[in-house]
Design a protein around this motif. Structure first.
Motif, PDB file in Angstrom:
ATOM      1  N   PHE A  59     -11.236  -6.853 -15.993  1.00 54.07           N
ATOM      2  CA  PHE A  59     -10.153  -5.877 -15.966  1.00 54.07           C
ATOM      3  C   PHE A  59     -10.039  -5.174 -17.307  1.00 54.07           C
ATOM      4  O   PHE A  59      -8.962  -5.015 -17.866  1.00 54.07           O
ATOM      5  N   VAL A  60     -11.173  -4.740 -17.808  1.00 56.09           N
ATOM      6  CA  VAL A  60     -11.233  -3.943 -19.020  1.00 56.09           C
ATOM      7  C   VAL A  60     -10.894  -2.497 -18.645  1.00 56.09           C
ATOM      8  O   VAL A  60     -11.027  -2.097 -17.489  1.00 56.09           O
ATOM      9  N   HIS A  61     -10.454  -1.700 -19.626  1.00 58.97           N
ATOM     10  CA  HIS A  61     -10.118  -0.309 -19.341  1.00 58.97           C
ATOM     11  C   HIS A  61     -11.370   0.427 -18.864  1.00 58.97           C
ATOM     12  O   HIS A  61     -12.434   0.314 -19.489  1.00 58.97           O
ATOM     13  N   PRO A  62     -11.276   1.186 -17.769  1.00 58.93           N
ATOM     14  CA  PRO A  62     -12.444   1.895 -17.232  1.00 58.93           C
ATOM     15  C   PRO A  62     -13.130   2.802 -18.248  1.00 58.93           C
ATOM     16  O   PRO A  62     -14.346   3.045 -18.141  1.00 58.93           O
ATOM     17  N   LYS A  63     -12.394   3.287 -19.225  1.00 53.11           N
ATOM     18  CA  LYS A  63     -12.983   4.155 -20.247  1.00 53.11           C
ATOM     19  C   LYS A  63     -14.078   3.432 -21.015  1.00 53.11           C
ATOM     20  O   LYS A  63     -15.100   4.020 -21.383  1.00 53.11           O
ATOM     21  N   TRP A  64     -13.887   2.141 -21.244  1.00 59.10           N
ATOM     22  CA  TRP A  64     -14.828   1.385 -22.062  1.00 59.10           C
ATOM     23  C   TRP A  64     -16.002   0.869 -21.261  1.00 59.10           C
ATOM     24  O   TRP A  64     -17.136   0.841 -21.744  1.00 59.10           O
ATOM     25  N   VAL A  65     -15.760   0.433 -20.041  1.00 58.19           N
ATOM     26  CA  VAL A  65     -16.850  -0.046 -19.176  1.00 58.19           C
ATOM     27  C   VAL A  65     -16.663   0.560 -17.780  1.00 58.19           C
ATOM     28  O   VAL A  65     -16.084  -0.071 -16.893  1.00 58.19           O
ATOM     29  N   PRO A  66     -17.136   1.787 -17.579  1.00 59.74           N
ATOM     30  CA  PRO A  66     -16.940   2.466 -16.290  1.00 59.74           C
ATOM     31  C   PRO A  66     -17.483   1.682 -15.093  1.00 59.74           C
ATOM     32  O   PRO A  66     -16.952   1.783 -13.985  1.00 59.74           O
ATOM     33  N   GLN A  67     -18.541   0.896 -15.330  1.00 58.20           N
ATOM     34  CA  GLN A  67     -19.154   0.128 -14.245  1.00 58.20           C
ATOM     35  C   GLN A  67     -18.155  -0.814 -13.584  1.00 58.20           C
ATOM     36  O   GLN A  67     -18.282  -1.142 -12.400  1.00 58.20           O
ATOM     37  N   LEU A  68     -17.147  -1.273 -14.330  1.00 60.55           N
ATOM     38  CA  LEU A  68     -16.209  -2.268 -13.814  1.00 60.55           C
ATOM     39  C   LEU A  68     -14.846  -1.673 -13.467  1.00 60.55           C
ATOM     40  O   LEU A  68     -13.861  -2.398 -13.311  1.00 60.55           O
ATOM     41  N   PRO A  87     -13.915 -16.502 -11.565  1.00 60.19           N
ATOM     42  CA  PRO A  87     -13.171 -16.051 -12.744  1.00 60.19           C
ATOM     43  C   PRO A  87     -13.424 -14.583 -13.053  1.00 60.19           C
ATOM     44  O   PRO A  87     -14.452 -14.015 -12.647  1.00 60.19           O
ATOM     45  N   VAL A  88     -12.485 -13.965 -13.754  1.00 60.51           N
ATOM     46  CA  VAL A  88     -12.641 -12.574 -14.203  1.00 60.51           C
ATOM     47  C   VAL A  88     -12.335 -12.529 -15.696  1.00 60.51           C
ATOM     48  O   VAL A  88     -11.584 -13.347 -16.223  1.00 60.51           O
ATOM     49  N   LEU A  89     -12.919 -11.557 -16.363  1.00 60.97           N
ATOM     50  CA  LEU A  89     -12.660 -11.353 -17.788  1.00 60.97           C
ATOM     51  C   LEU A  89     -11.450 -10.442 -17.946  1.00 60.97           C
ATOM     52  O   LEU A  89     -11.328  -9.437 -17.244  1.00 60.97           O
ATOM     53  N   VAL A  90     -10.550 -10.802 -18.856  1.00 61.10           N
ATOM     54  CA  VAL A  90      -9.425  -9.921 -19.178  1.00 61.10           C
ATOM     55  C   VAL A  90      -9.387  -9.715 -20.689  1.00 61.10           C
ATOM     56  O   VAL A  90      -9.525 -10.673 -21.446  1.00 61.10           O
ATOM     57  N   ARG A  94      -2.499  -6.227 -20.590  1.00 62.03           N
ATOM     58  CA  ARG A  94      -2.599  -5.239 -19.514  1.00 62.03           C
ATOM     59  C   ARG A  94      -3.645  -5.665 -18.487  1.00 62.03           C
ATOM     60  O   ARG A  94      -3.448  -5.529 -17.286  1.00 62.03           O
ATOM     61  N   GLY A  95      -4.762  -6.185 -18.989  1.00 59.47           N
ATOM     62  CA  GLY A  95      -5.774  -6.696 -18.086  1.00 59.47           C
ATOM     63  C   GLY A  95      -5.274  -7.894 -17.298  1.00 59.47           C
ATOM     64  O   GLY A  95      -5.576  -8.050 -16.115  1.00 59.47           O
ATOM     65  N   LEU A  96      -4.485  -8.741 -17.948  1.00 61.58           N
ATOM     66  CA  LEU A  96      -3.916  -9.903 -17.272  1.00 61.58           C
ATOM     67  C   LEU A  96      -2.976  -9.473 -16.156  1.00 61.58           C
ATOM     68  O   LEU A  96      -2.983 -10.064 -15.067  1.00 61.58           O
ATOM     69  N   ASP A  97      -2.166  -8.459 -16.414  1.00 63.48           N
ATOM     70  CA  ASP A  97      -1.260  -7.961 -15.374  1.00 63.48           C
ATOM     71  C   ASP A  97      -2.040  -7.579 -14.118  1.00 63.48           C
ATOM     72  O   ASP A  97      -1.645  -7.917 -12.996  1.00 63.48           O
ATOM     73  N   ARG A  98      -3.151  -6.888 -14.309  1.00 64.60           N
ATOM     74  CA  ARG A  98      -3.975  -6.470 -13.174  1.00 64.60           C
ATOM     75  C   ARG A  98      -4.622  -7.672 -12.488  1.00 64.60           C
ATOM     76  O   ARG A  98      -4.735  -7.718 -11.258  1.00 64.60           O
ATOM     77  N   ALA A  99      -5.030  -8.661 -13.291  1.00 68.43           N
ATOM     78  CA  ALA A  99      -5.649  -9.862 -12.721  1.00 68.43           C
ATOM     79  C   ALA A  99      -4.636 -10.658 -11.900  1.00 68.43           C
ATOM     80  O   ALA A  99      -4.945 -11.151 -10.808  1.00 68.43           O
ATOM     81  N   LEU A 100      -3.419 -10.775 -12.415  1.00 67.85           N
ATOM     82  CA  LEU A 100      -2.375 -11.499 -11.688  1.00 67.85           C
ATOM     83  C   LEU A 100      -2.035 -10.789 -10.384  1.00 67.85           C
ATOM     84  O   LEU A 100      -1.835 -11.428  -9.343  1.00 67.85           O
ATOM     85  N   GLU A 106      -8.463 -17.820 -12.229  1.00 65.08           N
ATOM     86  CA  GLU A 106      -9.106 -18.197 -13.495  1.00 65.08           C
ATOM     87  C   GLU A 106      -9.512 -16.944 -14.252  1.00 65.08           C
ATOM     88  O   GLU A 106     -10.043 -15.994 -13.669  1.00 65.08           O
ATOM     89  N   ILE A 107      -9.246 -16.940 -15.554  1.00 63.48           N
ATOM     90  CA  ILE A 107      -9.639 -15.798 -16.379  1.00 63.48           C
ATOM     91  C   ILE A 107     -10.454 -16.280 -17.572  1.00 63.48           C
ATOM     92  O   ILE A 107     -10.505 -17.469 -17.884  1.00 63.48           O
ATOM     93  N   ALA A 108     -11.087 -15.316 -18.219  1.00 61.19           N
ATOM     94  CA  ALA A 108     -11.777 -15.574 -19.480  1.00 61.19           C
ATOM     95  C   ALA A 108     -11.367 -14.488 -20.464  1.00 61.19           C
ATOM     96  O   ALA A 108     -11.112 -13.348 -20.072  1.00 61.19           O
ATOM     97  N   ILE A 109     -11.296 -14.848 -21.735  1.00 60.88           N
ATOM     98  CA  ILE A 109     -11.043 -13.869 -22.784  1.00 60.88           C
ATOM     99  C   ILE A 109     -12.247 -13.837 -23.707  1.00 60.88           C
ATOM    100  O   ILE A 109     -13.038 -14.784 -23.751  1.00 60.88           O
ATOM    101  N   PHE A 110     -12.377 -12.754 -24.451  1.00 62.83           N
ATOM    102  CA  PHE A 110     -13.605 -12.511 -25.197  1.00 62.83           C
ATOM    103  C   PHE A 110     -13.277 -12.307 -26.669  1.00 62.83           C
ATOM    104  O   PHE A 110     -12.710 -11.275 -27.048  1.00 62.83           O
TER     105      PHE A 110
END
Length: 308
Positions: A59-68, A87-90, A94-100, A106-110
């Motif tokens: 759930f990264v911003h589409p601007k940064w990784v359009p593929q996702l 699991p999904v990466l957040v 803001r990414g967590l809100d979308r994941a929830l 399950e999430i992962a952070i980077f």
């Protein structure tokens, strides 16, 4: 289909969890947008091949990784059997809100172990990144989610060169203190060698982070991924990240080539008599199919050997 001869070796685990990152880490670097139906089919095929942990998207911003950009749509499109973790990466709250909202479990952070990569990837310093992670992890845990922590640039940085072990341990230990149940130690540009792997795992142990909390994530830029993986297994690691077909790299580090291929990993583990639950024949078929969708051959040497 040919299979490796099984010969057990001492000092290795009986079972290894293969943490499949192809749908997220593998596809994020593809320039042509892959249709959501193809992604969903890919994930379904991976599950049918016996993979029980499949990192599906971010759930990264589409601007940064359009593929996702289709993360929410993709999660609605997949229907995984019971027992398969997705699991999904957040990247932040803001990414967590979308994941929830999507109902993930399950999430992962980077995180980054180096200042330059933190600046380029997270628009932050190494220290400041924890200000972003802390509320994200806390809220995820409060919602009953499991949280994994990725530590990137553990063995080398394309801008800063060698990375001090104590620096990596400091970042990883802080993530565990915040509540991450597992740390994936990333060789983001594929420069690690076995001695470094041993030293880093031992350093984490001395810092109070046991090997049962560690996973490894190797890239094969210099052909060292399998050797480094075997070294980590001898040190007690039992979770290994890999990508079907060897898909992926890192969109923020141009010198990084593909991830360790899941087929190459499974061939080695099968030959060692280590249980994974993965059906290699079905996995190879999946990567051959996906390579057709992408219009390029799979990077995996095992796929090339068995499907050539």
């Amino acid at each position: 289909m040919r299979k490796p001869q099984v010969v057990r070796a001492e000092g290795l685990p009986e079972r290894v969890t293969v943490y499949e990152v192809g749908p997220r880490d593998g596809l994020q670097n593809e320039s042509a947008i892959v249709d959501v139906a193809v992604k969903a089919d890919f994930i379904g095929r991976l599950a049918e091949a016996g993979l029980t942990t499949i990192e599906t998207t971010s759930f990264v911003h589409p601007k940064w990784v359009p593929q996702l950009a289709d993360a929410a749509e993709l999660l609605k499109a997949i229907d995984l059997p019971p027992g398969v973790r997705a699991p999904v990466l957040v990247p932040n709250e803001r990414g967590l809100d979308r994941a929830l909202e999507a109902g993930v479990a399950e999430i992962a952070i980077f995180a980054s172990a180096t200042e330059t990569f933190a600046a380029k990837n997270l628009n932050s310093t190494v220290d400041e990144q924890f200000t972003m992670f802390a509320p994200t992890i806390r809220r995820a845990l409060d919602a009953g989610l499991a949280v994994r922590g990725y530590v990137s640039m553990c063995y080398g940085d394309p801008w800063q060169g060698d990375v001090p072990i104590e620096q990596v341990v400091s970042v990883g230990a802080r993530l565990t203190e915040l509540g991450c149940h597992e740390l994936s130690l990333g060789d983001t540009i594929g420069v690690a060698t076995p001695g470094q792997v041993i030293a880093l795992i031992e350093a984490f142990g001395k810092a109070g982070v046991g090997v049962e909390s560690l996973a490894v994530h190797f890239h094969d830029t210099y052909g060292q991924a399998l050797a480094n993986t075997l070294t980590a297994l001898r040190e007690g690691v039992t979770t290994v990240d890999s990508s079907a077909g060897g898909l992926g790299g890192c969109p923020y580090a141009e010198s990084a080539t593909g991830n360790l291929a899941t087929e190459d990993l499974v061939w080695q583990l099968d030959g060692l008599g280590i249980e994974t639950g993965v059906n290699l024949e079905k996995l190879v078929e999946t990567s051959v199919w996906m390579s057709t969708q992408l219009g390029k051959p799979a990077a995996s040497r095992v796929v090339q050997a068995l499907a050539g």
